[in-house]
Write a protein that holds these residues in place. Sequence first.
Motif, mmCIF file in Angstrom:
data_model
loop_
_atom_site.group_PDB
_atom_site.id
_atom_site.type_symbol
_atom_site.label_atom_id
_atom_site.label_comp_id
_atom_site.label_asym_id
_atom_site.label_seq_id
_atom_site.Cartn_x
_atom_site.Cartn_y
_atom_site.Cartn_z
ATOM 1 N N GLU A 76 -6.812 -9.178 1.645
ATOM 2 C CA GLU A 76 -5.960 -8.417 2.575
ATOM 3 C C GLU A 76 -6.896 -8.150 3.831
ATOM 4 O O GLU A 76 -6.267 -7.418 5.002
ATOM 5 C CB GLU A 76 -5.222 -7.046 1.965
ATOM 6 C CG GLU A 76 -4.116 -7.666 1.026
ATOM 7 C CD GLU A 76 -3.608 -6.418 0.321
ATOM 8 O OE1 GLU A 76 -2.499 -6.662 -0.547
ATOM 9 O OE2 GLU A 76 -4.079 -5.316 0.133
ATOM 10 N N GLY A 90 2.164 2.707 -2.613
ATOM 11 C CA GLY A 90 1.782 3.463 -3.795
ATOM 12 C C GLY A 90 2.894 3.066 -4.860
ATOM 13 O O GLY A 90 3.009 3.757 -5.729
ATOM 14 N N LYS A 91 3.297 1.899 -4.790
ATOM 15 C CA LYS A 91 4.255 1.506 -5.992
ATOM 16 C C LYS A 91 3.860 1.442 -7.238
ATOM 17 O O LYS A 91 4.221 1.997 -8.367
ATOM 18 C CB LYS A 91 4.782 -0.009 -5.535
ATOM 19 C CG LYS A 91 5.708 0.165 -4.245
ATOM 20 C CD LYS A 91 6.315 -1.322 -4.029
ATOM 21 C CE LYS A 91 5.151 -2.248 -3.797
ATOM 22 N NZ LYS A 91 4.387 -2.024 -2.299
ATOM 23 N N SER A 92 2.712 0.982 -7.245
ATOM 24 C CA SER A 92 1.881 0.987 -8.995
ATOM 25 C C SER A 92 1.448 2.150 -9.178
ATOM 26 O O SER A 92 1.816 2.495 -10.512
ATOM 27 C CB SER A 92 0.628 0.249 -8.613
ATOM 28 O OG SER A 92 0.614 -0.970 -7.935
ATOM 29 N N ARG A 101 -8.488 0.610 0.060
ATOM 30 C CA ARG A 101 -8.418 -0.073 -1.287
ATOM 31 C C ARG A 101 -9.242 -1.391 -1.307
ATOM 32 O O ARG A 101 -9.893 -1.675 -2.362
ATOM 33 C CB ARG A 101 -7.137 -0.028 -1.994
ATOM 34 C CG ARG A 101 -6.586 -1.564 -1.647
ATOM 35 C CD ARG A 101 -4.961 -1.597 -2.549
ATOM 36 N NE ARG A 101 -4.252 -2.525 -1.862
ATOM 37 C CZ ARG A 101 -2.996 -2.425 -1.765
ATOM 38 N NH1 ARG A 101 -2.414 -1.526 -2.653
ATOM 39 N NH2 ARG A 101 -2.259 -3.603 -1.170
ATOM 40 N N ARG A 159 9.092 -4.035 -7.175
ATOM 41 C CA ARG A 159 9.578 -5.312 -6.273
ATOM 42 C C ARG A 159 10.484 -6.145 -7.223
ATOM 43 O O ARG A 159 10.785 -5.974 -8.301
ATOM 44 C CB ARG A 159 8.686 -6.190 -5.694
ATOM 45 C CG ARG A 159 7.638 -5.473 -4.594
ATOM 46 C CD ARG A 159 7.310 -6.390 -3.577
ATOM 47 N NE ARG A 159 6.559 -5.877 -2.537
ATOM 48 C CZ ARG A 159 6.972 -5.132 -1.452
ATOM 49 N NH1 ARG A 159 8.057 -5.040 -1.349
ATOM 50 N NH2 ARG A 159 6.058 -4.742 -0.919
ATOM 51 N N GLU A 218 3.946 -5.593 -10.777
ATOM 52 C CA GLU A 218 3.809 -6.954 -10.035
ATOM 53 C C GLU A 218 2.812 -7.661 -10.663
ATOM 54 O O GLU A 218 1.586 -6.954 -10.431
ATOM 55 C CB GLU A 218 3.920 -6.501 -8.542
ATOM 56 C CG GLU A 218 4.058 -7.700 -7.771
ATOM 57 C CD GLU A 218 4.107 -7.409 -6.423
ATOM 58 O OE1 GLU A 218 5.205 -7.716 -5.712
ATOM 59 O OE2 GLU A 218 3.130 -6.653 -5.806
ATOM 60 N N TYR A 221 -3.292 -15.770 2.745
ATOM 61 C CA TYR A 221 -3.459 -15.310 3.961
ATOM 62 C C TYR A 221 -4.579 -15.985 4.822
ATOM 63 O O TYR A 221 -4.691 -15.596 5.960
ATOM 64 C CB TYR A 221 -4.323 -13.833 3.317
ATOM 65 C CG TYR A 221 -3.283 -12.857 3.012
ATOM 66 C CD1 TYR A 221 -2.278 -12.237 4.083
ATOM 67 C CD2 TYR A 221 -3.303 -12.222 1.910
ATOM 68 C CE1 TYR A 221 -1.461 -11.478 3.843
ATOM 69 C CE2 TYR A 221 -2.446 -11.226 1.520
ATOM 70 C CZ TYR A 221 -1.382 -10.672 2.555
ATOM 71 O OH TYR A 221 -0.434 -9.668 2.239
ATOM 72 N N ARG A 256 -8.745 -4.566 -1.215
ATOM 73 C CA ARG A 256 -8.478 -6.073 -1.803
ATOM 74 C C ARG A 256 -8.843 -6.766 -0.705
ATOM 75 O O ARG A 256 -8.183 -7.192 0.462
ATOM 76 C CB ARG A 256 -6.816 -5.877 -2.082
ATOM 77 C CG ARG A 256 -6.548 -7.068 -3.065
ATOM 78 C CD ARG A 256 -4.976 -7.104 -3.170
ATOM 79 N NE ARG A 256 -4.149 -6.149 -4.218
ATOM 80 C CZ ARG A 256 -3.200 -5.829 -4.190
ATOM 81 N NH1 ARG A 256 -2.262 -5.939 -3.163
ATOM 82 N NH2 ARG A 256 -2.762 -4.892 -5.060
ATOM 83 N N GLY A 269 0.701 -1.224 -0.012
ATOM 84 C CA GLY A 269 -0.011 -0.062 0.056
ATOM 85 C C GLY A 269 0.545 1.274 0.025
ATOM 86 O O GLY A 269 0.227 2.424 0.341
ATOM 87 N N GLN A 273 5.215 -18.105 -1.593
ATOM 88 C CA GLN A 273 6.447 -17.665 -1.871
ATOM 89 C C GLN A 273 7.026 -18.157 -3.109
ATOM 90 O O GLN A 273 7.955 -17.421 -3.622
ATOM 91 C CB GLN A 273 7.294 -17.515 -0.899
ATOM 92 C CG GLN A 273 6.617 -16.573 0.396
ATOM 93 C CD GLN A 273 6.553 -15.168 0.089
ATOM 94 O OE1 GLN A 273 5.605 -14.334 0.402
ATOM 95 N NE2 GLN A 273 7.290 -14.734 -0.716
HETATM 96 P P1 TTP Z 1 2.984 -5.549 -2.755
HETATM 97 O O1 TTP Z 1 4.095 -6.285 -3.691
HETATM 98 O O2 TTP Z 1 3.205 -4.748 -1.704
HETATM 99 O O3 TTP Z 1 1.909 -4.813 -3.885
HETATM 100 P P2 TTP Z 1 0.626 -3.608 -3.464
HETATM 101 O O4 TTP Z 1 -0.367 -3.827 -4.494
HETATM 102 O O5 TTP Z 1 0.339 -3.539 -1.992
HETATM 103 O O6 TTP Z 1 1.605 -2.452 -3.744
HETATM 104 P P3 TTP Z 1 1.359 -0.697 -3.652
HETATM 105 O O7 TTP Z 1 -0.059 -0.575 -3.141
HETATM 106 O O8 TTP Z 1 2.576 -0.186 -3.399
HETATM 107 O O9 TTP Z 1 0.972 -0.406 -5.146
HETATM 108 O O10 TTP Z 1 1.843 -6.683 -2.283
HETATM 109 C C1 TTP Z 1 0.848 -7.438 -3.035
HETATM 110 C C2 TTP Z 1 0.298 -8.465 -2.112
HETATM 111 O O11 TTP Z 1 1.257 -9.514 -2.024
HETATM 112 C C3 TTP Z 1 0.229 -7.964 -0.542
HETATM 113 O O12 TTP Z 1 -0.786 -8.476 0.105
HETATM 114 C C4 TTP Z 1 1.569 -8.478 -0.077
HETATM 115 C C5 TTP Z 1 1.683 -9.947 -0.843
HETATM 116 N N1 TTP Z 1 3.172 -10.252 -0.947
HETATM 117 C C6 TTP Z 1 3.596 -11.386 -0.116
HETATM 118 O O13 TTP Z 1 2.964 -11.846 0.734
HETATM 119 N N2 TTP Z 1 4.715 -11.789 -0.205
HETATM 120 C C7 TTP Z 1 5.718 -11.486 -1.301
HETATM 121 O O14 TTP Z 1 6.885 -11.901 -1.276
HETATM 122 C C8 TTP Z 1 5.240 -10.279 -1.980
HETATM 123 C C9 TTP Z 1 6.075 -9.580 -3.044
HETATM 124 C C10 TTP Z 1 3.888 -9.668 -1.716
#
Ligand code: TTP
Length: 219
Positions: free
Chosen positions: A160, A21-23, A155, A93, A40, A58, A157, A19, A69
């Motif tokens: 999560e 803000g990478k995307s 957001r 990432r 990603e 989760y 999702r 969260g 993983q």
């Molecule tokens: P993030 O890689 O943090 O992507 P995001 O969509 O949250 O990024 P942002 O809001 O910054 O644009 O994680 C995506 C989901 O995948 C999040 O629930 C965490 C999970 N995740 C893991 O559990 N293990 C991992 O190795 C990775 C890369 C993600």
Amino acid sequence: MSCNSARRPFTVFVEGNIGSGKSTFLSYFNDFADIFVALEPVHLWQDVNGHNILELMYETPLLWSFAFQSLVQKTMLDIHTAKCSQPVKMMERSLQSGRHVFIENLYRQNVMASAEYTVLTSFYESMLKNFDVNGDLIIYLRSDPEVVYNRMRERGRTEENQVSLEYLKQIHQLHEDWLVRKTVVENLPPVLILDANSSLATMEKEFKKCENIIYSRLN
Ligand code: TTP
């Protein structure tokens, strides 16, 4: 993904907490002709032949973290090694954050067994040895766990829903160890830190600064 040049492009990893803000950050660079943006592939983790491995992980982390993983490593390796015609590749990432943040956290929190951790880390070491998966620059979107917790809830999702503030604090600490305190013994490219607490939509100036740094490193 487009394929051409044999040499690895100038590679930028965009890192930061869930969260952070990478995307959104990467979407700024989408229209640059010289830059290949690799987002990603969360959607691939949500549908592997009909299996939502992100959700399984989760819901039952003890059972599914290893599979999840492993899948992350596989999809990341695909992105690291995808050839591109542009001189710059920006990745959301990297294999490195999967290893030093998420896998490390699962192991330290006793969610992942020592045997599983050993398999994943030795797989990681092999990839580092046998493929060019290095980065040239890391952009770290540094945020407070409380801020990204609220963003993540907003957001919505669904996978999560059960992510706690405590979990985001653990993920934050491991980013800090890796990118700020530099306690991980492994080559680290230069790290550029951005304050990602404010809304990224208002950070046009910071984006421009990153753009200039990337182009200056190219010349
Ligand atoms: P993030 O890689 O943090 O992507 P995001 O969509 O949250 O990024 P942002 O809001 O910054 O644009 O994680 C995506 C989901 O995948 C999040 O629930 C965490 C999970 N995740 C893991 O559990 N293990 C991992 O190795 C990775 C890369 C993600």
